[in-house]
Design an enzyme around this catalytic site. Structure first.
Site, short mmCIF file in Angstrom:
data_model
loop_
_atom_site.label_atom_id
_atom_site.label_comp_id
_atom_site.label_asym_id
_atom_site.label_seq_id
_atom_site.Cartn_x
_atom_site.Cartn_y
_atom_site.Cartn_z
N GLY A 75 0.80 -1.00 0.14
CA GLY A 75 0.09 -0.18 -0.03
C GLY A 75 0.75 1.20 -0.08
O GLY A 75 2.12 1.31 0.04
N PRO B 256 2.71 4.91 1.12
CA PRO B 256 3.78 5.20 2.37
C PRO B 256 2.89 5.74 3.42
O PRO B 256 1.67 6.32 3.26
CB PRO B 256 4.60 6.21 1.77
CG PRO B 256 4.37 5.99 0.31
CD PRO B 256 3.27 5.54 0.19
N GLY B 257 3.24 5.20 4.58
CA GLY B 257 2.59 5.95 6.07
C GLY B 257 1.28 5.59 6.43
O GLY B 257 0.48 5.99 7.02
N GLY C 6 1.31 2.36 7.89
CA GLY C 6 1.25 1.54 9.13
C GLY C 6 1.50 0.21 8.84
O GLY C 6 1.52 -0.84 10.00
N SER D 52 -5.97 3.14 -17.72
CA SER D 52 -7.29 3.54 -16.95
C SER D 52 -7.96 4.78 -17.57
O SER D 52 -8.93 4.95 -17.02
CB SER D 52 -7.09 3.51 -15.57
OG SER D 52 -6.28 4.31 -15.14
N LYS E 269 -8.94 5.35 -5.86
CA LYS E 269 -9.69 6.12 -6.64
C LYS E 269 -11.08 6.84 -6.06
O LYS E 269 -11.30 8.01 -6.29
CB LYS E 269 -9.92 5.44 -8.19
CG LYS E 269 -8.68 5.35 -8.99
CD LYS E 269 -8.93 4.26 -9.93
CE LYS E 269 -7.62 4.11 -10.94
NZ LYS E 269 -7.78 3.21 -12.15
#
Length: 520
Positions: free
Chosen positions: A94, A96-97, A99, A417, A460
């Site tokens: 996932g 950054p930041g 956890g 996309s 998104k």
């Protein structure tokens, strides 16, 4: 240690006894035997099978992340009932930041296991994983074996941080060396070049973290259980700040809750106007800056208002750094809102098309990659073939130049996309029909006009909510992604699931045309 390893160890002890301490070989043999003795052969910590306690530890340390917590509790439950289980190899991926790394500590705490972290960012030497052969001067075991020695246990929680950032060069490919470590069928007999005997890693719980799954090699990805740890919505970030970040920063700066009070309204303002991220790392930094300012006032005995208001943020943090991605309206034909995924979360993306008299030239600007350029060519050819259905004169494509631009030209953009966004933008420009208000879309297109599914749907959707979007067009196959998302994320959004480009145009294009239509 197995029988073969023990025999090898005894042989080397006898060899050391025969050697002269002044001989060069003496220190090599002594170093090897010390490493063997220091390793925790058959030493295991006892797992804590109190599932309610484990759930409480995970819940108190991290807000949200339900999938990961459920997987850990399931593993503990099976281990409790069966008594012996090969540890799973989890990969938390996932932005950054969010956890991912700190979650490893919580897992170790919940299981009552030792915790070891190994950073793989920039690693490009295979010997770092497998160790050096004893014949080399300064030879030492690999970092896996060193981690086991540090843990003093053969069943720790082992964090492999930033596994997507492993490099490779003439010294070997570490990601290939990791295949043996991260294969539950092979790691019961992990072979380190320095030890030259097998070491059992099957009881180790490996937890890998990554930002970009696409950068992990296919064989390595297949050996791990992928768990998506995506971004947080504003309400979740606010709760994380109240429960975890503010208490931590108060303690770090030597002040107490009596010295400063921060309301949820102020936290939301900091999130919206001073951070732009999926995680909470920047939010933590902004809160630390506020605490430093307050600590200074407390230390200097200055008078100040304990309760911070939204107006005080300008003095504490400076001018607003960001404005929310705002929906820009539908006053012009050819402007369509798309949804994009980035490594730091989702964003909204505008595609603008305009026409000028000419000979049918196509111009693409906005720092687009090859895939996006191909999407634009596909879109133009599809519309040329379906011109009569959309009441576009066929000669319009030959008599008007088409310019497609994606704003923020300094930022490279690529990926399939934006296909439906491109085709809607071009159709809107040629028909001069406005695009429906508060509508965004994402999806890949084919030359036949099929709409294909894309990834990053949750990120998104968060971006769409931030921008005030009310309706989203998706491929019908992406409905499975929507079904897995919590209802709180979907509140206030209406979804249109489509299979064909003509369905997209029927939903997106209004009958109303712009005030001064071009005579096409």
């Amino acid at each position: 240690m197995d029988r073969r390893g023990w025999g090898n160890f005894c042989k080397r002890v006898k060899k050391l006894q025969r050697l002269n301490p002044a001989a060069a070989e003496y220190s090599v043999q002594l170093n090897y035997l010390q490493e063997m003795i220091d390793l925790p052969w058959n030493e295991y910590t006892k797992d804590n099978f109190d599932l309610k306690n484990a759930q409480n530890v995970l819940d108190s340390d991290h807000f949200g992340l339900e999938k990961v917590k459920d997987r850990i509790i399931e593993h503990l439950a099976v281990l409790k009932l069966k008594g012996d289980l090969k540890s799973p190899i989890l990969c938390l991926y996932g932005p950054p930041g969010v956890g991912k790394t700190s979650l490893g500590k919580s897992i170790a705490s919940a299981l009552d296991r030792k915790y070891v972290r190994m950073s793989l960012g920039g690693l490009h030497d295979e010997a770092e994983i497998r160790g050096h052969r004893k014949t080399y001067i300064g030879a030492m075991p690999g970092r896996i074996i060193q981690g086991m020695k540090k843990a003093k246990s053969s069943n720790p929680v082992f964090i492999l941080d930033e596994i997507d950032k492993v490099g490779s060069d003439h010294k070997g490919d570490p990601s290939s060396a990791l295949l043996e470590v991260l294969d539950p069928e092979q790691n019961s007999a992990f072979h380190d070049n320095f030890l030259d005997v097998d070491y059992d890693l099957s009881k180790v719980m490996f937890v890998a973290t990554a930002n970009n799954v696409g950068a992990i090699s296919g064989p390595l990805r297949d050996r791990m259980e992928m768990i998506d740890v995506s971004g947080y919505i504003t309400e979740e970030k606010t709760e994380i700040a109240k429960r975890h970040l503010i208490p931590k920063q108060l303690e770090n700066h030597g002040i107490t809750s009596k010295d400063v009070k921060i309301s949820k309204e102020v936290i939301s303002e900091v999130i919206d106007k001073y951070t732009r991220e999926s995680g909470v790392r920047s939010l933590d930094q902004r809160l630390a800056k506020i605490m430093r300012r307050i600590a200074r006032k407390v230390a200097m005995d200055d008078k100040y208002e304990v309760s911070i208001s939204v107006e005080d943020l300008k003095e504490l943090l400076g001018a607003k750094m960001f404005s929310r991605d705002k929906y820009q309206g539908n006053e012009f034909a050819g402007v369509v809102t798309g949804l994009a995924w980035t490594s730091v979360g989702g964003e909204i993306l505008y595609v603008e098309s305009s026409l000028s008299p000419g000979k049918g030239k196509l111009t693409l600007t906005g720092n687009l990659g090859d895939v996006m350029k191909e999407s634009a060519l596909l879109a133009q050819e599809y519309l040329r073939a379906r011109a009569s259905q959309l009441e576009i004169k066929k000669e319009a494509f030959d008599n008007w130049n088409l310019h497609i631009h994606v704003p923020q030209g300094a930022i490279p953009k690529d990926g399939p996309s934006a296909g439906v966004t491109m085709i809607t933008s071009i159709a809107s420009a040629f028909t001069q029909r406005k695009v429906k208000k508060n509508l965004a879309m994402t999806g890949e297109i084919t030359l036949r006009g099929k709409v294909l599914p894309v990834g990053g749907i949750r990120e998104k959707i968060l971006a769409a909510k931030r921008a005030g979007i009310k309706e989203i067009i998706l491929c019908h196959e992406n409905q499975r992604d929507i079904d897995e998302i919590k209802p709180i994320y979907l509140k206030g959004l209406k979804f249109h699931f489509v299979e064909d480009v003509m369905e997209v145009l029927d939903i997106a294009l209004m009958k109303q045309k712009v005030n001064a239509p071009l005579k096409i």
